[in-house]
Design a protein around this motif. Structure first.
Motif, short mmCIF file in Angstrom:
data_model
loop_
_atom_site.label_atom_id
_atom_site.label_comp_id
_atom_site.label_asym_id
_atom_site.label_seq_id
_atom_site.Cartn_x
_atom_site.Cartn_y
_atom_site.Cartn_z
N PHE A 68 0.86 -1.19 0.00
CA PHE A 68 0.00 0.00 0.00
C PHE A 68 0.89 1.25 0.00
O PHE A 68 1.79 1.38 0.83
N GLU A 69 0.64 2.15 -0.94
CA GLU A 69 1.62 3.21 -1.18
C GLU A 69 1.97 4.11 0.01
O GLU A 69 3.15 4.37 0.25
N PRO A 70 0.98 4.60 0.77
CA PRO A 70 1.37 5.44 1.92
C PRO A 70 2.30 4.71 2.90
O PRO A 70 3.18 5.34 3.51
N VAL A 71 2.13 3.40 3.05
CA VAL A 71 3.00 2.64 3.96
C VAL A 71 4.39 2.52 3.34
O VAL A 71 5.41 2.73 4.01
N GLU A 72 4.41 2.20 2.05
CA GLU A 72 5.68 2.10 1.34
C GLU A 72 6.48 3.40 1.44
O GLU A 72 7.68 3.41 1.73
N GLU A 73 5.76 4.49 1.22
CA GLU A 73 6.39 5.81 1.26
C GLU A 73 6.96 6.13 2.64
O GLU A 73 8.06 6.66 2.77
N ALA A 74 6.17 5.78 3.67
CA ALA A 74 6.61 6.05 5.04
C ALA A 74 7.89 5.29 5.35
O ALA A 74 8.80 5.81 6.01
N VAL A 75 7.96 4.04 4.87
CA VAL A 75 9.15 3.23 5.12
C VAL A 75 10.34 3.81 4.36
O VAL A 75 11.45 3.94 4.89
N ARG A 90 10.36 10.18 18.52
CA ARG A 90 9.10 10.89 18.36
C ARG A 90 7.99 9.96 17.85
O ARG A 90 6.85 10.03 18.28
N LYS A 91 8.38 9.08 16.94
CA LYS A 91 7.36 8.20 16.32
C LYS A 91 6.68 7.30 17.34
O LYS A 91 5.51 6.96 17.21
N GLU A 92 7.43 6.87 18.37
CA GLU A 92 6.81 6.01 19.39
C GLU A 92 5.74 6.77 20.17
O GLU A 92 4.72 6.21 20.54
N VAL A 93 5.98 8.06 20.38
CA VAL A 93 5.00 8.88 21.08
C VAL A 93 3.76 9.04 20.21
O VAL A 93 2.62 8.90 20.67
N GLU A 94 4.00 9.28 18.92
CA GLU A 94 2.87 9.44 17.99
C GLU A 94 2.07 8.15 17.90
O GLU A 94 0.84 8.16 17.85
N GLY A 270 2.62 -4.78 8.36
CA GLY A 270 3.40 -5.81 7.69
C GLY A 270 4.78 -5.99 8.31
O GLY A 270 5.47 -6.96 8.04
N MET A 271 5.19 -5.06 9.15
CA MET A 271 6.45 -5.19 9.88
C MET A 271 6.20 -5.98 11.18
O MET A 271 5.08 -6.03 11.66
N PRO A 272 7.27 -6.57 11.75
CA PRO A 272 7.07 -7.33 12.99
C PRO A 272 6.83 -6.41 14.18
O PRO A 272 7.77 -5.85 14.74
N VAL A 273 5.57 -6.22 14.54
CA VAL A 273 5.20 -5.32 15.64
C VAL A 273 4.07 -5.94 16.45
O VAL A 273 3.20 -6.60 15.91
N GLY A 274 4.11 -5.70 17.74
CA GLY A 274 2.99 -6.04 18.62
C GLY A 274 2.88 -4.94 19.66
O GLY A 274 3.74 -4.04 19.73
N ALA A 275 1.83 -4.99 20.44
CA ALA A 275 1.67 -4.01 21.51
C ALA A 275 0.72 -4.56 22.55
O ALA A 275 -0.13 -5.39 22.24
N TYR A 276 0.89 -4.12 23.79
CA TYR A 276 -0.12 -4.43 24.80
C TYR A 276 -0.38 -3.17 25.60
O TYR A 276 0.51 -2.32 25.77
N GLY A 277 -1.63 -3.04 26.04
CA GLY A 277 -1.96 -1.82 26.77
C GLY A 277 -3.29 -1.98 27.46
O GLY A 277 -3.93 -3.02 27.37
N ILE A 303 11.59 2.00 11.80
CA ILE A 303 11.03 1.61 10.50
C ILE A 303 9.65 0.97 10.71
O ILE A 303 8.68 1.28 10.02
N ALA A 304 9.59 0.08 11.70
CA ALA A 304 8.32 -0.58 12.00
C ALA A 304 7.27 0.43 12.44
O ALA A 304 6.10 0.34 12.04
N MET A 305 7.67 1.40 13.25
CA MET A 305 6.72 2.42 13.70
C MET A 305 6.22 3.25 12.53
O MET A 305 5.04 3.62 12.46
N SER A 306 7.10 3.53 11.58
CA SER A 306 6.69 4.34 10.42
C SER A 306 5.65 3.60 9.60
O SER A 306 4.65 4.18 9.17
N ALA A 307 5.89 2.30 9.39
CA ALA A 307 4.92 1.51 8.62
C ALA A 307 3.59 1.43 9.36
O ALA A 307 2.53 1.67 8.78
N GLY A 308 3.66 1.12 10.65
CA GLY A 308 2.45 0.99 11.45
C GLY A 308 1.67 2.29 11.55
O GLY A 308 0.44 2.31 11.43
#
Ligand SMILES: *Cc1c(COP(=O)(O)O)cnc(C)c1O
Length: 427
Positions: A68-75, A90-94, A270-277, A303-308
Motif C-alpha cells: 500500500f503506497e502510503p506505507v511504502e512511502e513512510a518506510v 518521536r514516532k513512538e509517542v505518535e 506488515g512489519m514485525p510489531v505487537g503491543a499491549y496496553g 522503520i516498523a513504527m513508520s509503517a504501522g
C-alpha cells in the motif's frame, strides 16, 4: 520440477519442516507450499510465475492490500535516518497517542515485536497486578507460542496435532485452565474451583484461530461481569481483530471494555510489531514505571513504527475502509451461500466483517469441539482446488480468512465462481 518445489526441498534440509512458521508447510492440506516472490494490491505472485487472489493477507496485516503506497512511502522516508537506535523516538509517542485514541480502553501502551510478546507480557502484568498465578483461556484460541498459552491452543497447534507441546513444563500447564469458547457456565465453575487464584481471563473476542468463531450474545458481557465480581482481569487478544473489525477492534464492535488488550498484525503494517496496553493503573506497574519487567532491544523500531503509523493513520482517517470491508465480506459469504444452495450443500459459514471461515461441517460452529467435526480431508481437496483456480486460502480448516480493501467486486465474484467450481470438483 517447479521452483517452489526445489526451494522447499532445499529448505527442508536447512529449516525445521522447511518453514519459519508451521502452518506455511501445507501439511494440513497436502501438496507443496507455494513460495511467494512478491505481492501487490489484491494479488500474490509465486516463484513459478503464478498469480493468486489473496485471502490471507499475511494473516491480517495487509488490510489495505499489499505494498500500500502510503506505507511504502513512510518506510522509504524512514530508512534514510538509520534503522534502529535503541533509544526513544518521536514516532513512538505518535504511535502511542494514535493507539490510545483509536482504542479508548487502552490508556497506556507498550510496543513489542510480535503478538506472542504482547500476550506473554500482558499475562505477566496481570499476574503482577493481581498477585495471582492462574489464567483461564479457551480451547482453540491461539495467543502466540509462549509456554502458558500452548495448552489447547488453536491454529497451527491444532493443525499439527500437538495442542500441548513438549517442552512446556507441567507446572506451567497447571496454571493455565481451559474452558470451551462460548461456555460461561464452565468459566464460572473454574472460577469457583480456583477462588482468588485467577489473575486473568484471556480470549480472542472473535476467534480467528479455530477458524472464525463468533461470541454468542451475552458471552463477552458475561465474562466482563464475572471478572468484575471476582477481581479478575479481562484480556482481549485483538492481534487479529484489532483495527480490522472496527477502528477500535472487536471491543468497539461489541461495546465491551477489557482491562488489557493485546495487538499485533495490522499494527505493524506488515512489519514485525505487537503491543499491549490497557488501564493506566495496570500499565503503570510495567518497568521502569513499576516492578514488572519487560523490555526489547528493537521494540518501537523506527522503520516498523513508520509503517504501522502510516497504516493506522489511514484507517483512522478513512472510516469508509470499514464500510467497504463489510460490503466485501457480505458479498463473498452471500455468494458462497448461494452456491451451496445450488449444489445442495449445507456447510457452515461463520462470518463477521472481513473475517470468515467455510467449515466443512453442517453443524453450527461455536466452539472448538464443533470446529473439529469438519471433514479435514475434504477441506484439503477444496484448498487445492481453489489454489488451482488462482485463489490463495489459508492452508488449514482452523484459520479465518482475511479480506483487504484492495479486492474489487469483480475479484470477489471470481472467488465465488472458483468456490462453486471447487466445491463441485471435490464433493
Ligand atoms: C497471530 C496471533 C498471535 C501471535 O502473534 P505473532 O505475531 O504471530 O507472534 C497472538 N494472538 C492472536 C489472536 C493471533 O492471531
Amino acid at each position: 520440477m517447479k521452483t517452489s518445489e526445489q526451494l522447499f526441498e532445499k529448505a527442508k534440509t536447512l529449516i525445521p519442516g522447511g518453514v519459519n512458521s508451521p502452518v506455511r508447510a501445507f501439511r494440513a492440506v497436502g501438496g507443496n507450499p507455494v513460495f511467494i516472490k512478491s505481492a501487490k494490491g489484491p494479488y500474490l505472485f509465486d516463484e513459478d510465475g503464478n498469480r493468486y487472489i489473496e485471502l490471507i493477507n499475511s494473516w491480517g496485516p495487509m488490510v489495505l492490500g499489499h505494498a500500500f503506497e502510503p506505507v511504502e512511502e513512510a518506510v522509504r522516508e524512514a530508512i534514510q535516518h538509520s534503522f534502529s537506535f535503541g533509544a526513544p523516538t518521536r514516532k513512538e509517542v505518535e504511535m502511542a497517542e494514535l493507539i490510545t485514541d483509536m482504542v479508548p480502553s487502552v490508556e497506556m501502551v507498550r510496543m513489542v515485536n510480535s503478538g506472542t510478546e504482547a500476550t506473554m507480557a500482558a499475562i505477566r502484568v496481570a499476574r503482577g497486578f493481581t498477585g495471582r498465578d492462574k489464567l483461564i483461556k479457551f480451547e482453540g484460541c491461539y495467543h502466540g507460542h509462549a509456554d502458558s498459552f500452548l495448552i489447547a491452543a488453536g491454529s497451527g497447534a491444532i493443525t499439527m496435532g500437538t495442542p500441548d507441546s513438549p517442552g512446556v513444563t507441567k507446572a506451567t500447564a497447571l496454571d493455565t485452565l481451559t474452558a470451551p469458547f462460548n461456555d460461561l457456565y464452565a468459566v464460572e465453575r473454574l472460577i469457583d474451583a480456583n477462588a482468588n487464584q485467577i489473575a486473568a481471563i484471556i480470549l480472542e473476542p472473535v476467534v480467528g484461530n479455530m477458524g472464525c468463531v463468533l461470541p454468542e450474545p451475552g458471552f463477552l458481557q458475561g465474562l466482563r461481569d464475572l471478572c468484575d465480581k471476582n477481581d479478575i482481569l479481562l484480556i482481549f487478544d485483538e492481534v487479529m481483530t484489532g483495527f480490522r473489525l472496527a477502528k477500535g477492534g472487536a471491543q468497539e464492535r461489541f461495546g465491551i471494555r477489557p482491562d488489557l488488550t493485546t495487538m499485533g498484525k495490522i499494527i505493524g503494517g506488515g512489519m514485525p510489531v505487537g503491543a499491549y496496553g490497557g488501564r493506566r493503573d495496570i500499565m503503570s506497574i510495567v518497568s521502569p514505571a513499576g516492578p514488572v519487567y519487560q523490555a526489547g532491544t528493537l521494540s518501537g523500531n523506527p522503520i516498523a513504527m513508520s509503517a504501522g503509523l502510516a497504516m493506522l493513520r489511514h484507517l483512522n482517517n478513512h472510516p469508509e475502509v470499514y464500510t467497504r470491508l463489510e460490503e466485501l465480506g457480505t458479498r463473498l459469504t452471500d455468494g458462497i451461500r448461494a452456491s451451496m444452495v445450488k449444489l445442495g450443500l449445507d456447510f457452515t459459514i461463520n462470518h463477521l466483517g472481513s473475517m470468515y471461515t467455510l467449515f466443512m461441517t453442517e453443524r453450527p460452529v461455536s466452539n472448538f469441539v464443533d470446529a473439529k467435526t469438519s471433514d479435514l480431508p475434504l477441506f484439503g481437496r477444496y484448498f487445492q482446488a481453489m489454489l488451482k483456480r488462482g485463489v490463495y486460502l489459508a492452508p488449514s480448516q482452523f484459520e479465518s480468512l482475511f479480506l483487504s480493501v484492495a479486492l474489487t467486486d469483480e475479484l470477489i465474484d471470481q472467488v465465488i465462481w472458483a468456490n462453486e467450481e471447487a466445491l463441485k470438483e471435490v464433493i
